[in-house]
Write a protein that holds these residues in place. Structure first.
Motif, mmCIF file in Angstrom:
data_model
loop_
_atom_site.group_PDB
_atom_site.id
_atom_site.type_symbol
_atom_site.label_atom_id
_atom_site.label_comp_id
_atom_site.label_asym_id
_atom_site.label_seq_id
_atom_site.Cartn_x
_atom_site.Cartn_y
_atom_site.Cartn_z
ATOM 1 N N ARG A 196 0.990 4.312 -2.799
ATOM 2 C CA ARG A 196 0.859 5.732 -2.474
ATOM 3 C C ARG A 196 2.030 6.540 -3.017
ATOM 4 N N ILE B 59 -6.236 2.519 -4.891
ATOM 5 C CA ILE B 59 -5.529 1.506 -4.106
ATOM 6 C C ILE B 59 -6.458 0.348 -3.766
ATOM 7 N N GLY C 1 -4.423 7.121 -5.388
ATOM 8 C CA GLY C 1 -5.302 7.582 -4.329
ATOM 9 C C GLY C 1 -5.975 6.420 -3.629
ATOM 10 N N PRO C 2 -6.716 6.704 -2.558
ATOM 11 C CA PRO C 2 -7.376 5.621 -1.796
ATOM 12 C C PRO C 2 -8.296 4.755 -2.655
ATOM 13 N N ILE D 80 0.839 -1.201 0.000
ATOM 14 C CA ILE D 80 0.000 0.000 0.000
ATOM 15 C C ILE D 80 0.872 1.249 0.000
ATOM 16 N N LYS D 81 1.942 1.250 0.775
ATOM 17 C CA LYS D 81 2.856 2.402 0.796
ATOM 18 C C LYS D 81 3.481 2.633 -0.571
#
Length: 286
Positions: free
Chosen positions: A183, A192, A188-189, A179-180
């Motif tokens: 980013r 992701i 964006g969320p 996830i990192k």
């Protein structure tokens, strides 16, 4: 050796009361048994009789509607609730407990409660009309064309919290380094979750869908307590059909044939799932 000795009573009981009775039901379904077993072989006669009955077709159609909506809505709501709780919000434990609370209630209680809530003279319709909307109507529980959808409402209310718990466990198991990295790449969320996290939850989706499918196919107590299979037999499911013909109409062989159809439906779901799990474990061991 000791483990085999410890497990042997359970294996014996399982063999007799699950597989043994499944084989016995198959045998009975090929006889002309009515009130009591009668071991005269008539081939597939009961299966032909079963599939020629309008009531069985209604039950199968209802199962398709119920299972399709129940599974898709429970999975969708469960996933959304899990994503919401995965944001590390305050009072997460309290909110999670509220969502999971319906799972602590039996389907009999759920069906009875929703029967009151959906009763036109007691529940939602009466409440809204008392508030001033005199023409409001919500009579699904007594409407033959809509009664099966009341089963969906009650079942989703009870099972979406279970799906949420499974999805939340899956979300918490996702590698944070992935996830990192997403980013850092500028995702964006929404992207992701859509492109990274949700595809990684495939085994979780499979588990939830299989369990909910099994629950949908064997649904009996919810139907009995909420609609009783009615009005008429408009909300019948195969499980209630089997019960009615086995214990109310004394057609044991026909009920056994319907039971075998239920068994084959569950097997059609479970066998591919078990096969995929075995293949995945084999790949992991290499």
């Amino acid at each position: 050796m000791m483990s085999l000795i410890v497990l042997s009573p359970s294996l014996l009981i399982l063999s007799v009361f699950v597989y043994g009775f499944a084989i016995w039901s198959l045998v009975i379904s090929m006889t002309s048994s009515k009130l009591a077993p009668k071991y005269d072989f008539v081939g597939l006669e009961q299966y032909f009789a079963l599939w020629s009955m309008d009531r069985w077709h209604v039950a199968v159609s209802n199962l398709a509607i119920f299972a399709g909506l129940f599974i898709s809505l429970s999975v969708g709501l469960g996933l959304l609730l899990a994503i919401f709780l995965d944001q590390r919000i305050r009072a997460e434990n309290v909110i999670r407990s509220i969502y999971l609370y319906p799972m602590a209630i039996s389907f009999i209680v759920t069906g009875t409660a929703w029967k009151w809530i959906l009763n036109p003279g007691l529940g939602i319709e009466k409440l809204v009309r008392d508030l001033g909307w005199a023409t409001f109507s919500f009579d699904w529980v007594v409407n033959p064309n809509m009664s099966v959808y009341t089963l969906v409402i009650a079942a989703v209310w009870q099972s979406s919290g279970f799906a949420m718990a499974i999805f939340l466990a899956g979300l918490r198991g996702v590698d944070q380094e992935i996830i990192k990295a997403a980013r850092i790449d500028g995702a964006g969320p929404w992207l992701i979750y859509r492109a990274v996290i949700i595809p990684m939850l495939r085994p979780v989706f499979l588990t939830v869908v299989v369990i909910l499918t099994y629950q949908a196919v064997r649904s009996f107590d919810l139907v009995v307590s909420l609609t009783g299979g009615g009005p008429g037999f408009s909300s019948d499911l195969p499980a209630t059909f089997m019960y009615q013909f086995a214990f109310s109409r004394n057609r044991m062989a026909l009920a056994a044939a319907s039971g075998m159809m239920i068994f084959m439906t569950i097997a059609a779901v479970m066998v591919p799932y078990i096969y995929s799990e075995l293949r995945r474990e084999a790949r992991n061991e290499r």
